[in-house]
Design an enzyme around this catalytic site. Structure first.
Site, mmCIF file in Angstrom:
data_model
loop_
_atom_site.group_PDB
_atom_site.id
_atom_site.type_symbol
_atom_site.label_atom_id
_atom_site.label_comp_id
_atom_site.label_asym_id
_atom_site.label_seq_id
_atom_site.Cartn_x
_atom_site.Cartn_y
_atom_site.Cartn_z
ATOM 1 N N LYS B 159 0.834 -1.204 0.000
ATOM 2 C CA LYS B 159 0.000 0.000 0.000
ATOM 3 C C LYS B 159 0.867 1.251 0.000
ATOM 4 O O LYS B 159 1.924 1.275 0.623
ATOM 5 C CB LYS B 159 -0.889 0.028 1.246
ATOM 6 N N GLY B 165 -8.573 4.834 0.499
ATOM 7 C CA GLY B 165 -9.789 4.450 -0.213
ATOM 8 C C GLY B 165 -9.542 3.395 -1.274
ATOM 9 O O GLY B 165 -10.209 3.373 -2.290
ATOM 10 N N GLY B 166 -8.550 2.539 -1.032
ATOM 11 C CA GLY B 166 -8.303 1.441 -1.968
ATOM 12 C C GLY B 166 -7.363 1.802 -3.109
ATOM 13 O O GLY B 166 -7.007 0.955 -3.909
ATOM 14 N N GLU B 201 0.556 -4.953 4.333
ATOM 15 C CA GLU B 201 -0.405 -5.596 5.230
ATOM 16 C C GLU B 201 -0.751 -6.962 4.683
ATOM 17 O O GLU B 201 -0.757 -7.158 3.467
ATOM 18 C CB GLU B 201 -1.696 -4.761 5.310
ATOM 19 N N HIS B 209 -16.873 -10.415 7.790
ATOM 20 C CA HIS B 209 -16.935 -9.285 8.713
ATOM 21 C C HIS B 209 -17.701 -9.752 9.942
ATOM 22 O O HIS B 209 -18.885 -10.068 9.857
ATOM 23 C CB HIS B 209 -17.650 -8.101 8.064
ATOM 24 N N LYS B 237 -23.341 -2.520 4.669
ATOM 25 C CA LYS B 237 -23.949 -3.764 5.121
ATOM 26 C C LYS B 237 -25.386 -3.847 4.610
ATOM 27 O O LYS B 237 -26.089 -2.836 4.556
ATOM 28 C CB LYS B 237 -23.920 -3.832 6.640
ATOM 29 N N ASN B 291 -16.188 1.101 16.658
ATOM 30 C CA ASN B 291 -17.166 2.164 16.491
ATOM 31 C C ASN B 291 -17.714 2.526 17.868
ATOM 32 O O ASN B 291 -18.248 1.676 18.564
ATOM 33 C CB ASN B 291 -18.301 1.728 15.569
ATOM 34 N N ARG B 293 -20.255 4.024 19.214
ATOM 35 C CA ARG B 293 -21.650 4.501 19.143
ATOM 36 C C ARG B 293 -22.550 3.290 18.997
ATOM 37 O O ARG B 293 -22.077 2.178 18.826
ATOM 38 C CB ARG B 293 -21.812 5.395 17.916
ATOM 39 N N VAL B 296 -26.327 0.586 13.398
ATOM 40 C CA VAL B 296 -27.588 0.315 12.696
ATOM 41 C C VAL B 296 -28.101 -1.088 13.056
ATOM 42 O O VAL B 296 -29.283 -1.271 13.340
ATOM 43 C CB VAL B 296 -27.384 0.428 11.173
#
Lengths: 78, 453
Positions: B159, B165-166, B201, B209, B237, B291, B293, B296
């Site tokens: 990388k 962003g890929g 990596e 996931h 997702k 995350n 928080r 969803v």
């Protein structure tokens, strides 16, 4: 009655491709059919607004980042 | 309960969800809303509503001053940020505290520490949580690269340090390929980003996931087991389950324990989720990020544990200690959530707002629909396309899939295009039945199995 270009979709109107770039079109610019005059963001998807008539831009009726409805005039052509 | 009046600084289905949780705790609610959301379900359900600005989120939901002013004007003493918007903004959490209000979430320090990729990785390593193996620092020479690859194990990703962003990623399966690709990657990175530095990596092919739900009170922490969210389109997702059918009990214990170890080590407060890559072939898991928080897909964890995560995070913010011990939390059955979006799956998932002409929600006890919809409501075009989350529970996974298929057939949303047909197709798919999926599965599957209009 001046010709107008209207928003095809409800959403947020943008006059430039990204915040750091110049406007697609400015007042006084000539517009040909198919020219991109702005973007409308609908649910986080950006859609190009293409001119369906030719002319010269007399004035913009919607500001950059303004909320617009489908069918709302975006600019007057002279 | 120290929280008397809660301001909801979000919109859509999660605002509705937070109001329901607050009502169950006898807390008064104030819905902060943009001009475009004045007729939203959340505004109708809340005790009070405050207009915080124009439709564009940057001028309303993302405006720290407007949200704080709404709290002051309404006399709210706490703010729930939901997900997205200001939920992981440490400066906002700090401003809430500085205003003498309660932020429903972790401390500003925790948010900024875990929000920084490198710092989060370091925190994970300190807590003994495995991270994706990579090079230490920049690869100076081809020998550095070879040495790193031997240590990490092929295949590896090369990388560009300045990429993102890929962009600027190359994959090497062998040492020969590596030698070729390193010099190529270096010159490409130099011309694309003006910086030729590279790092490496491990590539986990066909990874799943898997994420672990945790609750912490600032001192102690527990987990509410894991969710699997491998079914993704463009990194979003689509279909989520709890527990993951890919884990055996030993793996489940290991991954969930690692999440609690990290949560404890940072003194985590509130509800949080640790995301991992899971490699079926080696049985190894790697922490990616946390995350800080509510997420969803939290309902699937609620459905299998019986814990109301949103109520618990409000109680913790109000100063309560964790109300359950780890050995009191058990998995009961299996739960699945399908995200129902205002998108046309037969037309490249083009989003489209519209007016809800008819809404029929299945009524079975094992079905739950978390939504912002009501009949006659016009979906505004300014926000994301999530209309609701259809959630089912069953005694086992096969029953849950069958019940999801039935619930999807019973859910009627007339007036716009939705992703219900995509989920109906997935619920009939043999790969879904076998759980033979990974994060790169759905997009090629859609190419081969287009959803008819």
């Amino acid at each position: 009655m001046a010709e107008q270009i209207v928003s095809p979709l409800p959403g947020t109107f943008y006059r430039k491709p990204s915040p750091d770039e110049p406007n697609f079109k400015d007042e006084g610019d000539a517009v040909a059919v198919g020219d991109v005059i702005g973007l409308v963001e609908v649910m986080k998807t950006f859609n190009e607004v293409k001119a369906d008539k030719a002319g010269t831009i007399a004035s913009f009726l919607a500001d950059n980042e303004e909320a617009v409805m489908a069918g709302q005039p975006l600019l007057d052509l002279s | 309960m120290a929280i008397k009046k809660l301001l909801v600084a979000n919109r859509g289905e999660i605002a509705v969800r937070i109001i329901r949780a607050a009502q169950a705790l006898n807390i008064r609610t104030v819905q902060a809303h943009s001009m475009a959301d004045a007729d939203s379900l959340a505004v109708q359900m809340a005790d009070e509503a405050v207009n915080i600005g124009p439709p564009h989120a940057a001028k309303s939901y993302l405006k720290v001053d407007a949200v704080l002013q709404a709290a002051r004007d309404s006399g709210a003493n706490a703010i729930h940020p939901g997900y997205g918007f200001l939920s992981e903004n440490a400066a906002f959490a700090q401003a809430v505290e500085d205003a003498g209000l309660i932020f429903v979430g972790p401390t500003p320090d925790t948010i900024s520490r875990l929000g920084d990729k490198a710092a989060a990785r370091a925190a994970a390593e300190d807590a003994g949580v495995p991270t994706v193996p990579g090079s230490v620092g920049v690869l100076e020479t081809i020998d550095d690269a070879r040495e790193a690859a031997e240590r990490i194990g092929y295949p590896v990703m090369i990388k560009a340090s300045a990429g993102g962003g890929g962009r600027g990623i190359k994959i090497a399966d062998t040492a020969d390929e590596l030698a070729k690709l390193v010099s190529q990657a270096r010159s490409e990175a130099q011309s694309a980003f003006g910086d030729g530095s590279l790092y490496m990596e491990k590539l986990v092919r066909n990874a799943r996931h898997i994420e672990v739900q945790v609750l912490g009170d600032g001192t102690d922490a527990v987990h509410c087991f894991e969710r699997e969210c491998s079914m993704q389109r463009r990194r979003q997702k689509v279909w989520e389950e709890a527990p993951s059918a890919a884990l055996d009990d030993a793996k489940r214990q290991a991954i969930c324990k690692s999440a609690v170890d990290l949560a404890r080590s940072v003194g985590y407060r509130g509800a949080g989720t640790l995301e991992y890559l899971f490699d079926d072939a080696s049985g190894k898991f790697y922490f990616i990020e946390m995350n800080t928080r509510i997420q969803v897909e939290h309902p699937v964890s609620e459905m299998i544990t019986g814990i109301d995560l949103v109520q618990e995070m409000i109680r913790i913010a109000g100063g309560e200690k964790l109300r359950m011990k780890q050995d009191e939390i058990a998995i009961n059955g299996h739960a699945i959530e399908c995200r129902i979006n205002a998108e046309d799956p037969s037309n490249n998932f083009m989003p489209g707002p519209g007016t809800i002409e008819r809404l029929v929600v299945p009524t079975a006890d094992h079905v739950r629909f978390d939504t912002l919809l009501y009949e006659g409501y016009t979906i505004p075009p300014f926000y994301d396309s999530l209309l609701g989350k259809l959630i089912v529970h069953g005694p086992d996974r096969a029953t849950a899939i069958k019940r999801m298929a039935e619930a999807l057939d019973g859910l009627k949303i007339d007036g716009l295009k939705t992703t219900i047909p995509l989920h109906q197709a997935l619920a009939q798919s043999s790969d879904v039945m076998k759980n033979a999926i990974h994060t790169q599965y759905l997009e090629p599957w859609l190419e081969a199995n287009p959803i008819p209009s």
